[in-house]
Design a protein around this motif. Structure first.
Motif, PDB file in Angstrom:
ATOM      1  N   ASN A  57     -12.870 -58.607  39.992  1.00  0.00           N
ATOM      2  CA  ASN A  57     -12.571 -59.066  41.505  1.00  0.00           C
ATOM      3  C   ASN A  57     -11.294 -58.331  41.649  1.00  0.00           C
ATOM      4  O   ASN A  57     -10.463 -57.995  40.766  1.00  0.00           O
ATOM      5  N   GLY A  58     -10.903 -58.339  43.142  1.00  0.00           N
ATOM      6  CA  GLY A  58      -9.739 -57.828  43.504  1.00  0.00           C
ATOM      7  C   GLY A  58      -8.374 -58.625  42.947  1.00  0.00           C
ATOM      8  O   GLY A  58      -7.555 -57.998  42.563  1.00  0.00           O
ATOM      9  N   LYS A  59      -8.395 -59.902  42.841  1.00  0.00           N
ATOM     10  CA  LYS A  59      -7.423 -60.633  42.551  1.00  0.00           C
ATOM     11  C   LYS A  59      -7.110 -60.471  40.752  1.00  0.00           C
ATOM     12  O   LYS A  59      -5.965 -60.272  40.724  1.00  0.00           O
ATOM     13  N   GLN A  60      -8.099 -60.191  40.133  1.00  0.00           N
ATOM     14  CA  GLN A  60      -7.892 -59.582  38.624  1.00  0.00           C
ATOM     15  C   GLN A  60      -7.487 -58.534  38.684  1.00  0.00           C
ATOM     16  O   GLN A  60      -6.631 -58.218  37.783  1.00  0.00           O
ATOM     17  N   ALA A  61      -7.888 -57.652  39.378  1.00  0.00           N
ATOM     18  CA  ALA A  61      -7.319 -56.083  39.293  1.00  0.00           C
ATOM     19  C   ALA A  61      -5.922 -56.113  39.524  1.00  0.00           C
ATOM     20  O   ALA A  61      -5.194 -55.379  38.870  1.00  0.00           O
ATOM     21  N   ILE A  62      -5.578 -56.890  40.655  1.00  0.00           N
ATOM     22  CA  ILE A  62      -4.116 -56.709  40.898  1.00  0.00           C
ATOM     23  C   ILE A  62      -3.174 -57.374  39.573  1.00  0.00           C
ATOM     24  O   ILE A  62      -2.244 -56.784  39.232  1.00  0.00           O
ATOM     25  N   SER A  68     -11.764 -57.986  48.176  1.00  0.00           N
ATOM     26  CA  SER A  68     -12.486 -56.670  48.310  1.00  0.00           C
ATOM     27  C   SER A  68     -11.670 -55.512  47.383  1.00  0.00           C
ATOM     28  O   SER A  68     -10.462 -55.843  47.237  1.00  0.00           O
ATOM     29  N   GLY A  69     -12.124 -54.482  47.030  1.00  0.00           N
ATOM     30  CA  GLY A  69     -11.570 -53.726  46.334  1.00  0.00           C
ATOM     31  C   GLY A  69     -10.379 -52.858  47.346  1.00  0.00           C
ATOM     32  O   GLY A  69      -9.229 -52.338  46.877  1.00  0.00           O
ATOM     33  N   LEU A  70     -10.856 -52.770  48.609  1.00  0.00           N
ATOM     34  CA  LEU A  70      -9.913 -52.239  49.585  1.00  0.00           C
ATOM     35  C   LEU A  70      -8.497 -53.021  49.746  1.00  0.00           C
ATOM     36  O   LEU A  70      -7.633 -52.528  49.763  1.00  0.00           O
ATOM     37  N   GLU A  71      -8.885 -54.019  49.671  1.00  0.00           N
ATOM     38  CA  GLU A  71      -7.703 -55.146  49.912  1.00  0.00           C
ATOM     39  C   GLU A  71      -6.732 -54.946  48.875  1.00  0.00           C
ATOM     40  O   GLU A  71      -5.543 -55.028  48.617  1.00  0.00           O
ATOM     41  N   ALA A  72      -7.295 -55.243  47.345  1.00  0.00           N
ATOM     42  CA  ALA A  72      -6.827 -54.931  46.170  1.00  0.00           C
ATOM     43  C   ALA A  72      -5.927 -53.770  46.030  1.00  0.00           C
ATOM     44  O   ALA A  72      -4.693 -53.785  45.615  1.00  0.00           O
ATOM     45  N   VAL A 110     -14.156 -43.671  53.820  1.00  0.00           N
ATOM     46  CA  VAL A 110     -13.207 -42.998  54.784  1.00  0.00           C
ATOM     47  C   VAL A 110     -12.036 -44.213  54.819  1.00  0.00           C
ATOM     48  O   VAL A 110     -10.779 -43.577  54.686  1.00  0.00           O
ATOM     49  N   GLU A 111     -12.095 -45.125  54.946  1.00  0.00           N
ATOM     50  CA  GLU A 111     -11.180 -46.305  55.015  1.00  0.00           C
ATOM     51  C   GLU A 111     -10.333 -46.432  53.720  1.00  0.00           C
ATOM     52  O   GLU A 111      -9.278 -46.597  53.943  1.00  0.00           O
ATOM     53  N   ALA A 112     -11.155 -46.368  52.864  1.00  0.00           N
ATOM     54  CA  ALA A 112     -10.420 -46.271  51.406  1.00  0.00           C
ATOM     55  C   ALA A 112      -9.670 -45.115  51.233  1.00  0.00           C
ATOM     56  O   ALA A 112      -8.333 -45.107  50.679  1.00  0.00           O
ATOM     57  N   ILE A 113      -9.822 -43.922  51.600  1.00  0.00           N
ATOM     58  CA  ILE A 113      -9.111 -42.593  51.335  1.00  0.00           C
ATOM     59  C   ILE A 113      -7.934 -42.642  52.242  1.00  0.00           C
ATOM     60  O   ILE A 113      -7.008 -42.637  51.920  1.00  0.00           O
ATOM     61  N   GLU A 114      -8.026 -43.228  53.453  1.00  0.00           N
ATOM     62  CA  GLU A 114      -7.031 -43.465  54.316  1.00  0.00           C
ATOM     63  C   GLU A 114      -5.926 -44.625  53.862  1.00  0.00           C
ATOM     64  O   GLU A 114      -4.790 -44.274  54.326  1.00  0.00           O
ATOM     65  N   ALA A 115      -6.531 -45.384  53.350  1.00  0.00           N
ATOM     66  CA  ALA A 115      -5.622 -46.687  52.710  1.00  0.00           C
ATOM     67  C   ALA A 115      -4.900 -46.075  51.422  1.00  0.00           C
ATOM     68  O   ALA A 115      -4.170 -46.935  50.735  1.00  0.00           O
ATOM     69  N   GLY A 116      -5.155 -44.784  50.741  1.00  0.00           N
ATOM     70  CA  GLY A 116      -4.562 -44.447  49.791  1.00  0.00           C
ATOM     71  C   GLY A 116      -5.436 -43.966  48.482  1.00  0.00           C
ATOM     72  O   GLY A 116      -4.878 -43.616  47.431  1.00  0.00           O
ATOM     73  N   ALA A 117      -6.610 -44.203  48.458  1.00  0.00           N
ATOM     74  CA  ALA A 117      -7.503 -43.984  47.407  1.00  0.00           C
ATOM     75  C   ALA A 117      -7.466 -42.260  47.167  1.00  0.00           C
ATOM     76  O   ALA A 117      -7.332 -41.604  48.182  1.00  0.00           O
ATOM     77  N   THR A 132     -10.358 -47.474  38.366  1.00  0.00           N
ATOM     78  CA  THR A 132     -11.702 -47.277  39.104  1.00  0.00           C
ATOM     79  C   THR A 132     -11.891 -48.646  39.749  1.00  0.00           C
ATOM     80  O   THR A 132     -11.926 -49.534  39.076  1.00  0.00           O
ATOM     81  N   MET A 133     -12.221 -48.613  41.165  1.00  0.00           N
ATOM     82  CA  MET A 133     -12.283 -49.920  41.879  1.00  0.00           C
ATOM     83  C   MET A 133     -13.548 -49.969  42.709  1.00  0.00           C
ATOM     84  O   MET A 133     -13.612 -48.970  43.798  1.00  0.00           O
ATOM     85  N   ASP A 134     -14.172 -51.213  42.515  1.00  0.00           N
ATOM     86  CA  ASP A 134     -15.517 -51.195  43.409  1.00  0.00           C
ATOM     87  C   ASP A 134     -14.994 -51.728  44.858  1.00  0.00           C
ATOM     88  O   ASP A 134     -13.993 -52.685  44.701  1.00  0.00           O
ATOM     89  N   ILE A 135     -15.685 -51.293  45.718  1.00  0.00           N
ATOM     90  CA  ILE A 135     -15.136 -51.610  47.280  1.00  0.00           C
ATOM     91  C   ILE A 135     -15.644 -52.984  47.459  1.00  0.00           C
ATOM     92  O   ILE A 135     -14.918 -54.081  47.841  1.00  0.00           O
TER      93      ILE A 135
END
Length: 119
Positions: free
Chosen positions: A34-39, A60-64, A90-97, A51-54
């Protein structure tokens, strides 16, 4: 050889990605579900790529990704999403993916995206 952190709530998806990436001589330094573990793992391991699942529980992956990139602006994150999540991509790319990979994973597409982002 790049150090990669694989993040997905589905163990099968993590395993699939890990196998593809290992075949391409990458070093899987960690896995998160999950996102918390990812951070937490990103801070501990400082991988070359994530590599991050959304869509994941807890965070979520976006938030993480937003949190990781706020702290580490040079973080290289490739988002993974199922078909039909174009708006999120699209949101992910805009956020920096740096790129995205569509599930189910195509081995060639995964390697291409990872190589492109790492170069």
């Amino acid at each position: 050889m790049a150090k990669i952190l694989v993040v997905d709530d589905a163990k099968f998806m993590r395993l699939t990605l890990t196998n593809i990436l290992k075949k391409a001589n990458h070093d899987i330094v960690g896995e998160a579900e999950n996102g918390k573990q990812a951070i937490a793992l990103y801070e501990e391991l400082t991988p070359d790529l994530v590599t991050m699942d959304i869509t994941m529980p807890e965070m979520s992956g976006l938030e993480a990704m937003r949190k990781i990139r706020a702290e580490y602006p040079t973080a290289r994150i490739v988002m993974c999403s199922a078909m039909g999540q174009q708006k999120m991509v699209v949101e992910a790319i805009e956020a920096g993916a740096k790129d995205f990979i569509i599930k189910p994973f195509d081995e060639v597409r995964v390697i291409d995206a990872v190589s492109r982002v790492l170069s």
